[in-house]
Design a protein around this motif. Structure first.
Motif, short mmCIF file in Angstrom:
data_model
loop_
_atom_site.label_atom_id
_atom_site.label_comp_id
_atom_site.label_asym_id
_atom_site.label_seq_id
_atom_site.Cartn_x
_atom_site.Cartn_y
_atom_site.Cartn_z
N GLN A 190 47.95 -28.62 23.09
CA GLN A 190 48.38 -27.67 22.54
C GLN A 190 48.96 -28.74 21.54
O GLN A 190 49.73 -29.01 19.92
CB GLN A 190 49.22 -26.49 23.19
N ALA A 191 49.73 -29.48 22.15
CA ALA A 191 51.02 -30.60 21.72
C ALA A 191 50.43 -31.86 21.19
O ALA A 191 50.75 -31.65 19.68
CB ALA A 191 51.51 -31.57 22.21
N TYR A 192 48.68 -32.50 21.09
CA TYR A 192 48.25 -32.99 20.39
C TYR A 192 47.32 -32.40 19.53
O TYR A 192 47.29 -32.91 18.24
CB TYR A 192 46.43 -33.27 21.31
N ASP A 193 46.90 -30.37 19.16
CA ASP A 193 46.66 -30.35 18.10
C ASP A 193 47.33 -30.28 16.69
O ASP A 193 47.53 -29.91 16.14
CB ASP A 193 46.46 -28.65 18.40
N LYS A 194 48.71 -30.25 17.49
CA LYS A 194 49.69 -29.54 16.50
C LYS A 194 50.15 -30.98 15.45
O LYS A 194 50.59 -31.39 14.82
CB LYS A 194 50.72 -28.95 17.50
N ALA A 195 50.13 -32.60 16.72
CA ALA A 195 50.46 -33.62 16.11
C ALA A 195 49.07 -33.96 14.54
O ALA A 195 49.30 -34.20 14.33
CB ALA A 195 50.19 -35.08 17.23
N ILE A 196 47.69 -33.40 15.53
CA ILE A 196 46.95 -33.18 14.76
C ILE A 196 46.86 -33.02 13.26
O ILE A 196 46.83 -33.16 11.91
CB ILE A 196 45.76 -33.57 15.73
N GLY A 197 47.50 -31.68 12.96
CA GLY A 197 48.20 -30.81 12.30
C GLY A 197 48.31 -31.42 11.44
O GLY A 197 48.47 -30.94 10.23
N GLN A 198 49.87 -32.22 11.86
CA GLN A 198 50.62 -32.89 11.43
C GLN A 198 50.26 -34.00 10.36
O GLN A 198 51.14 -34.32 9.63
CB GLN A 198 52.27 -33.09 11.90
N ILE A 199 49.13 -34.53 11.18
CA ILE A 199 48.76 -36.03 10.76
C ILE A 199 48.63 -36.03 9.06
O ILE A 199 49.37 -37.06 8.27
CB ILE A 199 48.00 -36.50 11.07
N PHE A 200 48.01 -35.56 8.63
CA PHE A 200 47.64 -34.95 6.92
C PHE A 200 48.18 -34.39 6.39
O PHE A 200 47.69 -33.72 5.16
CB PHE A 200 46.20 -34.70 7.28
N ALA A 201 49.24 -33.87 6.54
CA ALA A 201 50.22 -32.44 6.33
C ALA A 201 51.03 -32.79 5.05
O ALA A 201 51.31 -33.02 4.13
CB ALA A 201 51.04 -32.17 6.72
N GLU A 202 51.13 -34.61 4.86
CA GLU A 202 52.13 -35.38 3.65
C GLU A 202 51.10 -35.78 2.60
O GLU A 202 51.93 -36.25 1.85
CB GLU A 202 52.94 -36.67 4.59
N LEU A 203 49.66 -35.63 2.73
CA LEU A 203 48.56 -35.72 1.93
C LEU A 203 48.88 -34.90 0.41
O LEU A 203 49.43 -34.17 1.01
CB LEU A 203 47.76 -35.96 1.86
N SER A 204 49.39 -35.23 -0.45
CA SER A 204 49.45 -34.93 -1.44
C SER A 204 48.47 -35.17 -2.86
O SER A 204 48.42 -36.68 -2.93
CB SER A 204 50.90 -34.96 -2.79
N SER A 205 48.53 -34.52 -3.82
CA SER A 205 48.16 -34.65 -4.94
C SER A 205 48.45 -36.22 -6.04
O SER A 205 48.10 -37.05 -6.99
CB SER A 205 48.56 -33.57 -5.85
N SER A 206 49.60 -36.74 -5.61
CA SER A 206 50.33 -37.68 -6.66
C SER A 206 49.76 -38.79 -5.88
O SER A 206 49.82 -39.94 -6.83
CB SER A 206 51.65 -37.40 -5.92
#
Length: 191
Positions: free
Chosen positions: A22-38
């Motif tokens: 679960q900790a890995y899944d949560k961390a993986i979910g946050q890996i690409f969260a910072e991608l933005s259209s900019s």
């Protein structure tokens, strides 16, 4: 007794695998969260310049984010299932618990006998000596093969010379017997 303690410790730590997953899944979910259209603004400008149309960077970023997250989550799932990570984590935690009493111990290397301290060095030295001797034996075997080949060639040449000597000796004997016969005939005529 130790087996019962080991089994009990293993059962206690059996639930750690899903927690780590679960900790890995949560961390993986946050890996690409910072991608933005900019992040795609430079590409958007180039696309608009060459294609004369608008690039929907928000849709691209959202689909990329979801696709990359999905791929990494699937890889993580395959890793956990293919390598039996949950059992291995439980085993690791069990071993950490069983050997916790040794943690931080100062292993006094100086109290060991000199034979114990130098054993790895002596074994390595013996390995090097064996390796060196093996190489020497290989070199000597090659030299022996060469010497044997030369010796066989010389023996063959010597045999040929000996055969030629025997043939010449036979020819000389024949010539001598012919000369003796001729000499006897000459002597008979003189008488």
């Amino acid at each position: 007794m130790l087996t019962e303690t080991t089994e009990a410790a293993y059962k206690r730590h059996k639930g750690i695998g899903p927690q780590v997953r679960q900790a890995y899944d949560k961390a993986i979910g946050q890996i690409f969260a910072e991608l933005s259209s900019s992040d795609l603004e430079e590409f958007k400008v180039l696309y608009e310049k060459h294609e004369n149309s608008d690039l929907d960077t928000e849709t691209i970023i959202n689909s990329t984010r979801s696709l990359m997250t999905k791929v990494v989550l699937e890889m993580n799932q395959c890793f956990f299932e293919g390598n039996d990570v949950e059992n291995k984590l439980a085993t690791l935690e069990m071993l950490k618990e069983l050997f916790a009493r040794y943690e931080g111990k100062d292993w006094n290397v100086n109290a060991a006998a000199p034979e114990e301290l130098t054993r790895p060095l002596r074994m390595r030295s013996l390995d090097f000596s064996i390796h060196f001797m093996e190489r020497q034996l290989e070199a000597q075997e090659k030299e022996l093969e060469i010497a044997m080949a030369k010796s066989n060639a010389n023996r063959e040449r010597l045999k040929n010379v000996q055969d030629e000597r025997v043939k010449l000796h036979v020819k000389i004997e024949e010539q001598l017997s012919l000369y003796r016969e001729i000499n006897q005939e000459i002597n008979k005529e003189k008488l």
